[in-house]
Each structure stands twice: as structure tokens, then as C-alpha cells.
Motif scaffolding. Structure first.
Motif, PDB file in Angstrom:
ATOM      1  N   VAL A  27       0.704  -1.141  -0.039  1.00  0.00           N
ATOM      2  CA  VAL A  27      -0.015   0.020  -0.047  1.00  0.00           C
ATOM      3  C   VAL A  27       0.865   1.320   0.019  1.00  0.00           C
ATOM      4  CG1 VAL A  27      -1.796   1.354   1.323  1.00  0.00           C
ATOM      5  CG2 VAL A  27      -1.840  -1.300   1.269  1.00  0.00           C
ATOM      6  N   SER A  28       0.477   2.094  -0.847  1.00  0.00           N
ATOM      7  CA  SER A  28       0.963   3.461  -0.785  1.00  0.00           C
ATOM      8  C   SER A  28       0.021   4.370  -0.643  1.00  0.00           C
ATOM      9  CB  SER A  28       1.722   3.522  -2.098  1.00  0.00           C
ATOM     10  OG  SER A  28       2.890   2.992  -2.386  1.00  0.00           O
ATOM     11  N   ALA A  29       0.424   5.334   0.341  1.00  0.00           N
ATOM     12  CA  ALA A  29      -0.542   6.429   0.894  1.00  0.00           C
ATOM     13  C   ALA A  29       0.215   7.638   1.577  1.00  0.00           C
ATOM     14  CB  ALA A  29      -1.484   5.828   1.882  1.00  0.00           C
ATOM     15  N   TYR A  30      -0.706   8.788   1.534  1.00  0.00           N
ATOM     16  CA  TYR A  30       0.161   9.943   1.868  1.00  0.00           C
ATOM     17  C   TYR A  30      -0.848  10.871   2.675  1.00  0.00           C
ATOM     18  CZ  TYR A  30      -2.443  12.569  -1.824  1.00  0.00           C
ATOM     19  OH  TYR A  30      -3.338  12.913  -2.768  1.00  0.00           O
ATOM     20  N   ILE A  31      -0.365  11.484   3.617  1.00  0.00           N
ATOM     21  CA  ILE A  31      -1.218  12.761   4.193  1.00  0.00           C
ATOM     22  C   ILE A  31      -0.380  14.203   4.053  1.00  0.00           C
ATOM     23  CG2 ILE A  31      -2.350  13.217   6.315  1.00  0.00           C
ATOM     24  CD1 ILE A  31      -2.069  10.433   7.311  1.00  0.00           C
ATOM     25  N   ASN A  32      -1.117  14.963   3.436  1.00  0.00           N
ATOM     26  CA  ASN A  32      -0.341  16.469   3.336  1.00  0.00           C
ATOM     27  C   ASN A  32      -0.488  17.133   4.564  1.00  0.00           C
ATOM     28  OD1 ASN A  32      -0.041  16.303   0.566  1.00  0.00           O
ATOM     29  ND2 ASN A  32      -2.240  16.800   0.264  1.00  0.00           N
ATOM     30  N   GLU A  33       0.414  18.040   4.706  1.00  0.00           N
ATOM     31  CA  GLU A  33       0.447  18.974   5.833  1.00  0.00           C
ATOM     32  C   GLU A  33      -0.699  19.378   6.082  1.00  0.00           C
ATOM     33  OE1 GLU A  33       2.879  19.652   8.460  1.00  0.00           O
ATOM     34  OE2 GLU A  33       4.377  19.811   6.764  1.00  0.00           O
ATOM     35  N   GLY A  34      -1.476  19.426   7.326  1.00  0.00           N
ATOM     36  CA  GLY A  34      -2.871  19.871   7.743  1.00  0.00           C
ATOM     37  C   GLY A  34      -4.097  19.401   6.921  1.00  0.00           C
ATOM     38  N   GLU A  35      -3.786  18.304   6.544  1.00  0.00           N
ATOM     39  CA  GLU A  35      -4.908  17.749   5.732  1.00  0.00           C
ATOM     40  C   GLU A  35      -5.744  16.778   6.466  1.00  0.00           C
ATOM     41  OE1 GLU A  35      -5.583  15.437   1.256  1.00  0.00           O
ATOM     42  OE2 GLU A  35      -3.764  14.794   2.830  1.00  0.00           O
TER      43      GLU A  35
END
Ligand SMILES: Nc1ncnc2c1ncn2[C@@H]1O[C@H](COP(=O)(O)OP(=O)(O)OP(=O)(O)O)[C@@H](O)[C@H]1O
Length: 252
Positions: A27-35
Motif C-alpha cells: 500500500v502507498s498512501a500519503y497525508i498532506n500537511e494539515g490535511e
């Protein structure tokens, strides 16, 4: 946009040999700053496992987990514990609080570990947070003498004590009635509006509809995403409709 959290090709399995169960399948996933993001998916699809992998709570079998530029998969246990305690906040369905401590002491306990000399400031901060979430008058109560919603608010206070960069919530409204759940989501929205990233695992379309991006999981993979405008207090019905249509589409 800067990403506060990046997971690349995360693999995680439980068990050995014939019993081996691949739960996260690259799994690849990301979370943006302040998201503000949510993770949805059928029971057993790997949502909580993803949350524990991204937060460095669980060791992954393969892949990378990068928080604020630091690869957590190469960090020592002590470093990981420090990062989790000082830069991440956690809210679970049932807050893990100690029975022999009152609400205030439960909230300040993790912060005292870092700074025993600063009890007065830490206590003052906890009181400010308790006031903010509407439980100021409950500080002396035992954890069995407050409602589930009040205990969850105490859990939020504890999670906010160190001004985390990101809050992880695993079904944080799962045990609450709809009014308390809504109040809890108001709090998450407020915290997010102040710049803290929030990632919630949820089965509830009402919860997911408050966020701005929903990752949908199935059998250990993210199979779809839904982007929504940042919640501004309007069009909740339309947002819920978007989420439920998508849920139906992927068969949740
Ligand atoms: N510590 C563990 N040991 C063995 N198997 C585990 C462990 N943790 C999770 N699993 C298994 O991994 C799979 C995914 O679990 P996970 O809790 O991530 O799913 P989920 O999507 O969050 O489910 P739910 O919505 O029911 O909470 C499940 O089959 C579960 O039984």
C-alpha cells in the motif's frame, strides 16, 4: 503541497507459514500537511493496520514510512516512541485511560514523562484544553464517572497536549451516540482548521463526509479515493451523498 506522512509500498502480514495472512499488500498512501483524511473499507480490509503502520506503532514487513522527512522503518524503538509521543496524537474507539487516576491526571500523564519539572504548565495546558472541549468541571472525576462522549473528549485533550503534527483516530466516534459523535467531529474539524493533519479510520459516512479526502480500502489495497472540498459547515447532505454513492460503487 508538502506531505507530512508518506507510506510507500507497505507490506504487512500476520502469522507464519500456511497461517500467514497478508493484510497490507504494497500500500502507498500519503497525508498532506494539515490535511483531513478518512480511510474506509469493509471489515478486515486493513484500515487499522494501515493506521498502525503509518504511525510507526507497528513494524512493517516491507516498504517505507516517512514522517516529516524521517524514515520510521529505520528508526530505533526509542526514537519511534519519542516521535509518537511528541508529534502524533492518537484517539481510539475506547480511550485507554488508567482506572486509578482521575481525568486530569490521565490527560497529563504522558506529557509528564517528557517534562516532570513543568507540572504547573502542563496542568494549566490540560485545563485550557478541557475547558475548550467542555469537560473543565470533570477533572477530579474517575474515568468511570463520566460518559463515553466526555471520556472521548478527555482522550482528545490528551492527544493534543504536545501540539501534534498529526492526529490518528481509529473509529473515534464508534462508541458514541449521534449527538456526541457530531460534537466530536466538530472538535476534529476545529483542530484540523488550526493546521493539524487528521487521519480517521471509520465505517461511518457521516464522519468521512467531514474530511477532504477519503481512501477506500479493499483486501489490503487502496482501491479508490474521493476528494471533497474542505468542510465549511455547509452541504453536509450533499457530502454524505457523495460518500455513500462511492461506498456503494465499491461495495462497502
Ligand atoms: N495483531 C494481529 N494478529 C493477527 N491478525 C491481525 C492482527 N491485526 C489485524 N489482523 C488481521 O488483519 C486483518 C485486517 O485487520 P484490520 O484491523 O486492519 O482491519 P480493519 O479494516 O480495520 O477492520 P475493522 O473495520 O473490522 O476494524 C484482519 O483479518 C485481522 O484479523
Amino acid at each position: 503541497m508538502k506531505k507530512v506522512m508518506i507510506g510507500e509500498h507497505i507490506v504487512k502480514s500476520f502469522g507464519e507459514g500456511d497461517e500467514k495472512h497478508h493484510v497490507l499488500d504494497g500500500v502507498s498512501a500519503y497525508i498532506n500537511e494539515g490535511e483531513f483524511v478518512a480511510v474506509m473499507g469493509p471489515s478486515g480490509s486493513g484500515k487499522s493496520t494501515l493506521l498502525f503502520a503509518l504511525s510507526g506503532t507497528d513494524v512493517v514487513d516491507d516498504g517505507k514510512v516517512v514522517f516529516d522527512g524521517r524514515d520510521l522503518t529505520t528508526a530505533s524503538e526509542n526514537e519511534l516512541a519519542d516521535i509518537r509521543r511528541t508529534q502524533m496524537g492518537f484517539v481510539f474507539q475506547q480511550p485507554t485511560m488508567l482506572n486509578n487516576l482521575n481525568i486530569l491526571d490521565n490527560i497529563i500523564l504522558p506529557s509528564l514523562r517528557d517534562n516532570r519539572k513543568n507540572v504547573a504548565n502542563i496542568t494549566a495546558k490540560a485545563r485550557t484544553l478541557m475547558k475548550r472541549v467542555g469537560i473543565a468541571e470533570l477533572e477530579k472525576r474517575d474515568i468511570t464517572q463520566v460518559s463515553g462522549g466526555q471520556l472521548q473528549r478527555a482522550g482528545i485533550c490528551r492527544a493534543l497536549m504536545n501540539n501534534p503534527r498529526i492526529i490518528f483516530g481509529d473509529e473515534p466516534t464508534g462508541a458514541l451516540n449521534s449527538t456526541s459523535a457530531q460534537e466530536m467531529m466538530d472538535l476534529f474539524s476545529e483542530i484540523n482548521a488550526e493546521g493539524t493533519a487528521v487521519m480517521l479510520v471509520t465505517h461511518d459516512a457521516n464522519v468521512a463526509a467531514r474530511t477532504e479526502r477519503i481512501m477506500f480500502m479493499r483486501d489490503g489495497s487502496i482501491v479508490s479515493e474521493l476528494q471533497l472540498p474542505k468542510y465549511d459547515g455547509t452541504d453536509m447532505e450533499g457530502r454524505i451523498e457523495h460518500v455513500t454513492v462511492k461506498m456503494r460503487e465499491i461495495g462497502i
